[in-house]
Design an enzyme around this catalytic site. Structure first.
Site, PDB file in Angstrom:
ATOM      1  N   HIS A 181       0.684  -1.309  -0.028  1.00 11.21           N
ATOM      2  CA  HIS A 181      -0.114  -0.087  -0.021  1.00 11.21           C
ATOM      3  C   HIS A 181       0.856   1.345  -0.116  1.00 11.21           C
ATOM      4  O   HIS A 181       0.376   2.239  -0.232  1.00 11.21           O
ATOM      5  CB  HIS A 181      -1.059  -0.059   1.089  1.00 11.21           C
ATOM      6  CG  HIS A 181      -0.600   0.073   2.417  1.00 11.21           C
ATOM      7  ND1 HIS A 181      -1.229   0.641   3.618  1.00 11.21           N
ATOM      8  CD2 HIS A 181       0.795  -0.329   2.973  1.00 11.21           C
ATOM      9  CE1 HIS A 181      -0.683   0.371   4.653  1.00 11.21           C
ATOM     10  NE2 HIS A 181       0.656   0.069   4.218  1.00 11.21           N
ATOM     11  N   HIS A 182       2.289   1.169   0.397  1.00 14.48           N
ATOM     12  CA  HIS A 182       2.800   2.601   0.188  1.00 14.48           C
ATOM     13  C   HIS A 182       3.494   2.575  -1.144  1.00 14.48           C
ATOM     14  O   HIS A 182       4.014   3.840  -1.572  1.00 14.48           O
ATOM     15  CB  HIS A 182       3.956   2.473   1.359  1.00 14.48           C
ATOM     16  CG  HIS A 182       3.859   2.508   2.633  1.00 14.48           C
ATOM     17  ND1 HIS A 182       2.938   3.552   3.152  1.00 14.48           N
ATOM     18  CD2 HIS A 182       4.175   1.658   3.655  1.00 14.48           C
ATOM     19  CE1 HIS A 182       2.769   3.240   4.443  1.00 14.48           C
ATOM     20  NE2 HIS A 182       3.409   2.045   4.842  1.00 14.48           N
ATOM     21  N   ALA A 183       3.297   1.652  -2.042  1.00 14.86           N
ATOM     22  CA  ALA A 183       4.136   1.831  -3.297  1.00 14.86           C
ATOM     23  C   ALA A 183       3.567   2.822  -4.159  1.00 14.86           C
ATOM     24  O   ALA A 183       2.436   2.864  -4.335  1.00 14.86           O
ATOM     25  CB  ALA A 183       4.106   0.404  -4.038  1.00 14.86           C
ATOM     26  N   ASN A 224      -0.519   5.633   1.149  1.00 11.75           N
ATOM     27  CA  ASN A 224      -0.277   6.770   0.346  1.00 11.75           C
ATOM     28  C   ASN A 224      -0.567   6.158  -1.304  1.00 11.75           C
ATOM     29  O   ASN A 224      -0.866   6.982  -1.865  1.00 11.75           O
ATOM     30  CB  ASN A 224       1.112   7.525   0.751  1.00 11.75           C
ATOM     31  CG  ASN A 224       2.227   6.330   0.877  1.00 11.75           C
ATOM     32  OD1 ASN A 224       2.503   5.654   1.654  1.00 11.75           O
ATOM     33  ND2 ASN A 224       2.683   6.240  -0.377  1.00 11.75           N
TER      34      ASN A 224
END
Ligand code: OKP
Ligand code: ZN
Length: 681
Positions: A181-183, A224
């Protein structure tokens, strides 16, 4: 007649079956012929739930090249979850869904070509180069197998989502790593390479014509990458519950604040629920679900739900420092199962305590398989939770009608002829009237012409809207003035006002005001509103200016002989700025300063050197709970004033603290007033 109708509208063959007394239904109606019922040739049995699971040991190959230093995103995360499924007898009840490598074509639905190439190339790098790549980015490590693991992780989530979307299985758990989910579109970040959930959601839309996807991210960190991937997409909701700490918790970006709601046609399709501190519990999460997540999810009415299921909010996680139990994870899963006809995918993200993540994942999987979630205690959300949810609802109620009956906030909703009042306004109105009739208090006489220009804007926004000032009506003839700055009566925080008959307003501040007025002292009472947006810091800065203004134009201007300053909650900080700015005058008139800071607020300190430090130390009383962070330091410095640790205050709201401390505080300032010798005028 009935037969005709059925035969005429349906092409399938029918058979006559013996039914006894069983009511057989076709098209929702029992059909009767010659003592027998008629039904479709294959009476469909109740469809049983099937739960898929993705696991592939090759996702363990991605590992830290520095074997001596332990990294929390460790290969054993997925194997310990998988062993737990097995040991609990769940694995054999689940349907294995094979992970496969994601294709470039799929990854490109979210990421750039360059990003795909960058990840692919890492498998050919030398050890030194791998180390350099890791250093070039934000919180990742890379080895030669990273690309393979990352492709399997993403492909695994896609396969499970497709299996659920097609109906091959009802729901499932993707036990995958690295997380996603941060990629970002063009770079890896925060242990993540490909945004597994975002890519899978795009694949569903492209390949299976799925229209609406609801993504719920309960990982402790804000996703993000996922937020960005769908920020303009009205057909994908991204809803995240995360630790925020005023943008100080990873990834540390204000984008994770509650005012970020999506863009253009997608306004309202991003929902951020940002916790202001660590330590959140089951009740806080269930409250967020009950008040925001589920109402919005029902209104959105998705075709499938995908959870970015990190377990780093779990009790025992070293990074998250929250306390969510397996029972609560089970309940959240249970609630989400009620959406999209049960089509639900949980995809692992973070979670760094092996026991916590295994137990939490197991609780979720049991619910996926059809078990009931374990019992939860009564739901008692923390004050910070209720305040956060209040802010989220204020912002999101513009886009979701399910939230509107609760808080009607925007001017355009105030239809002429319809009486619509904010509950906070009602509380303020009531206080004004009550304090006026009982104690002859008056709202601040702040006529615009008396105000310097720079306050006009501030006051028109704060005074009418949020900030609330009350003065005793004959301030100028008082010998003693109490300058009291405290949080707004946090009435609504405990009674959620869902049932007015059982909701009460209690106001601990009232008891103070009553005592003060009975002593015929004057009072300047400032209610500090809860922070309303991400720019809290600016608000407090403005409040500081306002307090200085009030000091100059009301307290000092009224020419009292003695002053007592009391700060409680958020007001303490701004009050300290005021003391720092007006130190000479404050030292002359003030008999004592009493501070009751919030549990997570730092103790405000004197910024200057010299007399004021000693004066403040000798004439202040700073009342703190035993578990306040100040006590973990070596020694409390003089510039923090006379700090006292009070038993029984731990984790209490300002409201309750003021209630409990009332007698002590009143006794203290009465004594100080008696002892204080005012300066000669
Ligand atoms: C991934 B997931 C740097 C701290 C880095 C990275 C956390 C990544 C979490 N000061 N922390 O969302 O659990
Ligand atoms: Zn996380």
């Amino acid at each position: 007649m009935e037969d005709m109708e059925i035969d005429g509208t349906e092409a399938q063959p029918y058979v006559l079956i013996e039914t006894g007394n069983l009511p057989i239904t076709v098209g929702n109606r029992p059909i009767y012929t010659n003592g027998r019922y008629i039904s479709k040739s294959t009476p469909t049995p109740l469809k049983s739930t099937k739960t898929g699971v993705v696991y592939d040991r090759r996702m363990r190959y991605h590992a830290n090249i520095h074997e001596d230093e332990h990294h929390p995103e460790d290969p054993s995360r997925i194997s310990s979850i998988q062993s737990m499924f097995k040991a609990a007898g769940c694995l054999e009840k689940m349907i294995p869904i094979n992970a496969r490598e994601v294709t470039k074509d799929e990854v490109r639905l979210v990421h750039t070509d360059e990003h795909w190439d960058f990840v692919a190339k890492t498998s050919a790098l030398s050890e030194a180069q791998l180390g350099k790549v890791a250093d070039d980015y934000n919180s990742i490590y890379v080895n030669k197998e990273t690309a393979l693991s990352a492709r399997l992780s993403c492909g695994g989530v896609i396969e499970l989502c497709k299996a659920v979307a097609r109906g091959d299985v009802t729901n499932g758990f993707a036990n995958v790593r690295p997380p996603g989910h941060h990629a970002e579109i063009n770079e890896p970040m925060g242990f993540c390479f490909f945004n597994n959930v975002a890519v899978a959601a795009q694949c569903l839309k492209r390949d299976l014509k799925i229209e609406k996807v609801f993504i719920l991210d309960w990982d402790i960190h804000h996703g993000n990458g996922t937020q960005k991937a769908f920020y303009n997409d009205p057909n994908v909701v991204y809803c995240s519950i995360h630790r925020y700490d005023n943008a100080n918790f990873y990834p540390g970006d204000p984008q994770a604040g509650h005012t970020h709601v999506g863009n253009g046609p997608a306004k309202g399709k991003t929902i951020n629920i940002p916790w202001p501190r660590p330590g959140m519990r089951d009740s806080d999460y269930i409250y967020a679900f009950n008040k925001v997540v589920m109402p919005i999810a029902y209104e959105f009415d998705p075709d499938i739900v995908i959870v970015s299921a990190g377990f780093d909010a779990a009790e025992g996680d070293p990074i998250g420092e929250n306390h969510v139990t397996p029972a609560a994870f089970g309940h959240m899963t249970h609630m989400l199962k009620s959406l999209a006809a049960g089509k639900l995918v949980l995809a692992l993200e973070g979670g760094y305590n092996l026991d916590s993540i295994s137990n939490s994942a197991l609780a979720c999987v049991k619910v996926l398989l059809g078990e009931h979630p374990a019992k939860l205690g009564p739901i008692k959300p923390s004050q910070e939770c209720v305040e956060t949810i209040y802010q989220v609802i204020r912002v999101q109620s513009r886009y979701w009608s399910c939230l509107k009956p609760i808080y009607i906030d925007s001017a355009e909703e105030k239809v002429p002829g319809k009486l619509v009042i904010d509950i906070m306004d009602m509380v303020k109105l009531f206080r004004t009237r009550y304090l006026f009739s009982k104690l002859k208090m008056v709202p601040a006489p702040l006529a615009p012409e008396r105000l310097a220009n720079r306050f006009t804007d501030l006051l028109s926004s704060l005074y009418n809207d949020a900030l609330f000032l009350l003065f005793s009506n004959d301030l100028h003839c008082k010998d003693v003035i109490i300058f009291f700055v405290h949080d707004i009566a946090d009435t609504c925080a405990t009674s959620n006002l869902t049932n007015l008959a059982t909701s009460y307003m209690s106001d601990s501040v009232y008891q103070y005001i009553e005592t003060i007025i009975n002593q015929s002292y004057g009072i300047v009472d400032v209610d500090v509103p809860p922070p309303t947006n991400d720019t809290q810091k600016t608000d407090l800065h403005d409040l500081k200016d306002l307090l200085i203004f009030l000091w100059d134009h009301f307290v000092e201007y009224a020419n009292p002989k003695k002053v007592v300053i009391i700060g409680a909650g958020r007001g303490c900080r701004s009050l300290m700025h005021c003391i720092n700015d007006r130190d000479t005058m404050i030292m002359r008139f003030t008999a004592c300063v009493i501070m009751v800071p919030g549990n997570n607020d730092p103790v405000p300190t004197i910024a200057k050197k010299g007399d004021i430090v000693n004066w403040y130390y000798e004439n202040s009383l700073v009342l703190l709970p035993e578990n306040h962070s100040v006590w973990t330091k070596k020694g409390v410095k003089k510039d923090s004033g006379k700090c006292i640790s009070v038993k029984g205050l731990n984790n209490m709201s300002i409201h309750d603290k003021l209630h409990i401390l009332r007698q002590d505080i009143i006794d203290y300032f009465l004594q100080r007033l008696t002892d204080f010798i005012p300066p000669r005028q």
